[in-house]
Design a protein around this motif. Structure first.
Motif, PDB file in Angstrom:
ATOM      1  N   ALA A 189       0.815  -1.228   0.000  1.00 28.47           N
ATOM      2  CA  ALA A 189       0.000   0.000   0.000  1.00 28.47           C
ATOM      3  C   ALA A 189       0.840   1.265   0.000  1.00 28.47           C
ATOM      4  O   ALA A 189       0.317   2.372   0.086  1.00 28.47           O
ATOM      5  CB  ALA A 189      -0.942   0.008   1.197  1.00 28.47           C
ATOM      6  N   ARG A 190       2.176   1.102  -0.101  1.00 23.37           N
ATOM      7  CA  ARG A 190       3.052   2.286  -0.143  1.00 23.37           C
ATOM      8  C   ARG A 190       2.543   3.271  -1.183  1.00 23.37           C
ATOM      9  O   ARG A 190       2.303   2.903  -2.330  1.00 23.37           O
ATOM     10  CB  ARG A 190       4.466   1.844  -0.515  1.00 23.37           C
ATOM     11  CG  ARG A 190       5.411   1.791   0.652  1.00 23.37           C
ATOM     12  CD  ARG A 190       6.746   1.220   0.247  1.00 23.37           C
ATOM     13  NE  ARG A 190       7.233   1.784  -0.996  1.00 23.37           N
ATOM     14  CZ  ARG A 190       7.940   1.114  -1.885  1.00 23.37           C
ATOM     15  NH1 ARG A 190       8.261  -0.135  -1.676  1.00 23.37           N
ATOM     16  NH2 ARG A 190       8.359   1.711  -2.978  1.00 23.37           N
ATOM     17  N   GLY A 191       2.353   4.511  -0.748  1.00 26.68           N
ATOM     18  CA  GLY A 191       1.920   5.525  -1.705  1.00 26.68           C
ATOM     19  C   GLY A 191       0.439   5.482  -2.044  1.00 26.68           C
ATOM     20  O   GLY A 191      -0.008   6.219  -2.907  1.00 26.68           O
ATOM     21  N   TYR A 192      -0.330   4.657  -1.380  1.00 38.13           N
ATOM     22  CA  TYR A 192      -1.759   4.559  -1.705  1.00 38.13           C
ATOM     23  C   TYR A 192      -2.635   5.441  -0.800  1.00 38.13           C
ATOM     24  O   TYR A 192      -3.133   6.467  -1.241  1.00 38.13           O
ATOM     25  CB  TYR A 192      -2.229   3.091  -1.638  1.00 38.13           C
ATOM     26  CG  TYR A 192      -2.043   2.350  -2.943  1.00 38.13           C
ATOM     27  CD1 TYR A 192      -0.776   1.954  -3.371  1.00 38.13           C
ATOM     28  CD2 TYR A 192      -3.120   2.037  -3.764  1.00 38.13           C
ATOM     29  CE1 TYR A 192      -0.600   1.275  -4.564  1.00 38.13           C
ATOM     30  CE2 TYR A 192      -2.959   1.349  -4.959  1.00 38.13           C
ATOM     31  CZ  TYR A 192      -1.699   0.968  -5.365  1.00 38.13           C
ATOM     32  OH  TYR A 192      -1.536   0.310  -6.544  1.00 38.13           O
ATOM     33  N   SER A 193      -2.794   5.065   0.476  1.00 39.00           N
ATOM     34  CA  SER A 193      -3.716   5.809   1.361  1.00 39.00           C
ATOM     35  C   SER A 193      -3.313   7.273   1.482  1.00 39.00           C
ATOM     36  O   SER A 193      -4.158   8.171   1.420  1.00 39.00           O
ATOM     37  CB  SER A 193      -3.752   5.170   2.746  1.00 39.00           C
ATOM     38  OG  SER A 193      -3.972   3.789   2.624  1.00 39.00           O
ATOM     39  N   CYS A 194      -2.002   7.518   1.629  1.00 42.92           N
ATOM     40  CA  CYS A 194      -1.524   8.896   1.784  1.00 42.92           C
ATOM     41  C   CYS A 194      -1.821   9.707   0.522  1.00 42.92           C
ATOM     42  O   CYS A 194      -2.207  10.868   0.580  1.00 42.92           O
ATOM     43  CB  CYS A 194      -0.039   8.908   2.121  1.00 42.92           C
ATOM     44  SG  CYS A 194       0.942   7.863   1.051  1.00 42.92           S
ATOM     45  N   HIS A 195      -1.695   9.060  -0.623  1.00 40.56           N
ATOM     46  CA  HIS A 195      -1.926   9.721  -1.902  1.00 40.56           C
ATOM     47  C   HIS A 195      -3.361  10.259  -1.971  1.00 40.56           C
ATOM     48  O   HIS A 195      -3.592  11.449  -2.226  1.00 40.56           O
ATOM     49  CB  HIS A 195      -1.680   8.715  -3.036  1.00 40.56           C
ATOM     50  CG  HIS A 195      -1.864   9.267  -4.416  1.00 40.56           C
ATOM     51  ND1 HIS A 195      -0.882   9.227  -5.358  1.00 40.56           N
ATOM     52  CD2 HIS A 195      -2.931   9.859  -5.009  1.00 40.56           C
ATOM     53  CE1 HIS A 195      -1.328   9.781  -6.481  1.00 40.56           C
ATOM     54  NE2 HIS A 195      -2.571  10.168  -6.279  1.00 40.56           N
ATOM     55  N   ILE A 196      -4.318   9.400  -1.715  1.00 41.48           N
ATOM     56  CA  ILE A 196      -5.718   9.808  -1.868  1.00 41.48           C
ATOM     57  C   ILE A 196      -6.154  10.776  -0.762  1.00 41.48           C
ATOM     58  O   ILE A 196      -6.924  11.707  -0.999  1.00 41.48           O
ATOM     59  CB  ILE A 196      -6.661   8.583  -1.997  1.00 41.48           C
ATOM     60  CG1 ILE A 196      -8.058   9.020  -2.422  1.00 41.48           C
ATOM     61  CG2 ILE A 196      -6.731   7.754  -0.746  1.00 41.48           C
ATOM     62  CD1 ILE A 196      -8.898   7.917  -3.029  1.00 41.48           C
TER      63      ILE A 196
END
Ligand code: VG1
Ligand code: CO
Length: 466
Positions: A189-196
């Protein structure tokens, strides 16, 4: 003798350089290709991975084996969450997906999860056929394709994040002004939750959001004892919530604003209550037998139908597909909701809990107290015991028996949905089962008071190991 490749609770898993060898990967993926060949065209299979070491090479190996067997491989170019791969299979009408991941297992492991065209983890009727196709190969190691082929590559991130945008009320989170810490555990999930979150203007700090194919030397499991860095970062930034995910991001770990880890059991119950109250989703709720009875009590309270499944998300996935439930979850921190993929989604779970906190304007601790006041208190616990030959013999014998009492408490009913579950007269229960992903016996207990927890767990352990 060749290794027996078995798709347990959640795919085949083994130690790299022990049984997770190129030869066995070739056998496994050839078996999958032979199964796909018996299915309706188009024979296109997505191949993805979590960020573990050697993942890229395994993907290449699988692609070459599929191609050699007449199946078209489509490569997911970066490590991707299991639920994002599941979503891509469904969106792209592929014949299935091979996902190289050992989920929460330590870095020396890898594995293969296989999902069907609907995005669900393959059911035993499918994995049984794959296992038979692999067994039919015997000791023979299929040859890799010698052709230098170029395969189609895809990025599954944009479509998956867009989907999350439809499922989560990001404007409500933004409006509340709460800050978030995200800990992907060096995982998929690297870069996923923080991105959105950032895209919606929500202040988000991260830890472990960089490349480390060995997960910092830990099992990538978002458990309380491994969330120290996340808690530190929360203090530093004044975040109200910490959301973590496991190696392949199908599981979640949640930290409340005061640094308290909130058990996945409680998260499932809180979200169920939230979805009924705010979205009016009353079609049903599902949980594994090993998951808290707080969910049962809430189902009674809200007059919503409850399904109790064996452990393994495939059973909950089936109910999601049939739109029979608003939410389905397992105590091991896997859940999904209505209208989403029939696969557990740790990214979605963390974001939905953030939404719940924002909308209710209360910490999770306070919300849990209110839940207990509404339907009663429940204190679940889980312990694992190494599966020595001696433990296995005792376990096998015990799960067959029909005990009338446990640690001085009367057994009011015996449930055999998965392993053995004993419901006790005081509303507490114990459940015993063999793990399908690790060599351990799992002993789950649930007491009705905090004080009783230790006593019950000891009695439960003594009974099975005596
Ligand atoms: C464990 C959990 C189960 C989960 C499975 C896969 O299985 O108990 O709830 O679905 O892992 O999770 P077992 O058989 O070891 O108890 V994952 O995140 O590794 O796909
Ligand atoms: Co996982």
């Amino acid at each position: 003798m060749s290794t027996q490749i078995k798709f347990g609770t959640s795919g085949w898993r083994a130690i790299v350089a022990d049984e997770f060898t190129i030869a066995n990967i070739r056998r496994a993926t050839t078996g999958i290709a032979k199964y796909i060949a018996t299915q309706p065209a188009p024979h296109r299979v997505l191949i993805g991975r979590d960020p573990r070491f050697l993942g890229e090479s395994f993907v290449a190996e699988a692609a070459s084996m599929l191609s050699a067997n007449g199946v078209t491989p489509v490569i997911i170019s970066d490590p991707a969450p299991t639920p994002a791969i599941a979503y891509a299979v469904r969106q792209r009408k592929a014949s299935g997906a091979i996902n190289f991941t050992a989920s929460h297992n330590p870095p020396e492991y890898n594995g293969i999860k296989f999902s069907t065209p609907d995005g669900a983890p393959a059911l035993p009727e499918v994995t049984g056929k794959i296992e038979a196709a692999i067994a039919a190969l015997g000791d023979q190691v299929p040859a890799a394709s010698t052709k230098q082929e170029k395969y189609e590559e895809i990025d599954v991130k944009p479509e998956y994040l867009a989907r999350l945008g439809e499922l989560i009320d990001f404007p409500a989170i933004k409006k509340s002004g709460i800050k978030v810490v995200f800990d992907p555990f060096w995982g998929a999930a690297r870069g996923y939750s923080c991105h959105i979150l950032r895209e919606h203007g929500i202040e988000t700090a991260t830890v472990h959001d960089y490349r480390d194919v060995l997960f910092g030397g830990h099992a990538p499991e978002p458990d309380d004892h491994l969330l120290g860095a996340c808690k530190e970062k929360m203090k530093e930034t004044g975040a109200a919530i910490g959301i973590a995910t496991d190696g392949d991001a199908d599981r979640f770990g949640i930290v409340d604003g005061d640094g308290t880890f909130i058990q996945p059991n409680y998260i499932i119950a809180l979200l169920f209550d939230y979805l009924v109250e705010t979205r009016g989703w009353r079609n049903g709720v599902a949980k594994s037998v090993a998951t808290t009875n707080l969910v049962n009590a809430l189902a009674d309270f809200h007059k919503v139908k409850l399904y109790e499944t064996p452990v393994g998300f495939k059973y909950i996935g089936e109910l999601i597909n049939q739109d029979k439930i608003a939410i389905g979850g397992e105590e091991s921190a896997g859940l999904t909701i209505r209208g989403h993929v029939p696969e557990k989604d740790g990214v979605l779970a963390g974001l939905l809990v953030t939404e719940m906190m924002a909308v209710r304007g209360k910490s999770l601790g306070v919300q849990l107290k209110e839940l207990f006041a509404k339907v009663g208190s429940f204190y679940p616990n889980r312990e694992n015991f190494r599966l020595t030959p001696e433990v296995k013999t005792k376990f096998t014998e015990k799960v067959k028996s029909d005990p009338h009492e446990l640690g001085g408490r009367k057994v009011s009913s015996v449930v055999r949905t998965d392993g053995l579950k004993l419901l006790l007269e005081d509303g507490s229960w114990v459940c015993y089962r063999l793990s399908g992903t690790e060599p351990v016996v799992r002993v789950y207990t649930e007491a009705r008071s905090e004080d009783d927890m230790e006593k019950l767990s000891k009695a439960a352990k003594d009974w099975v190991l005596a």
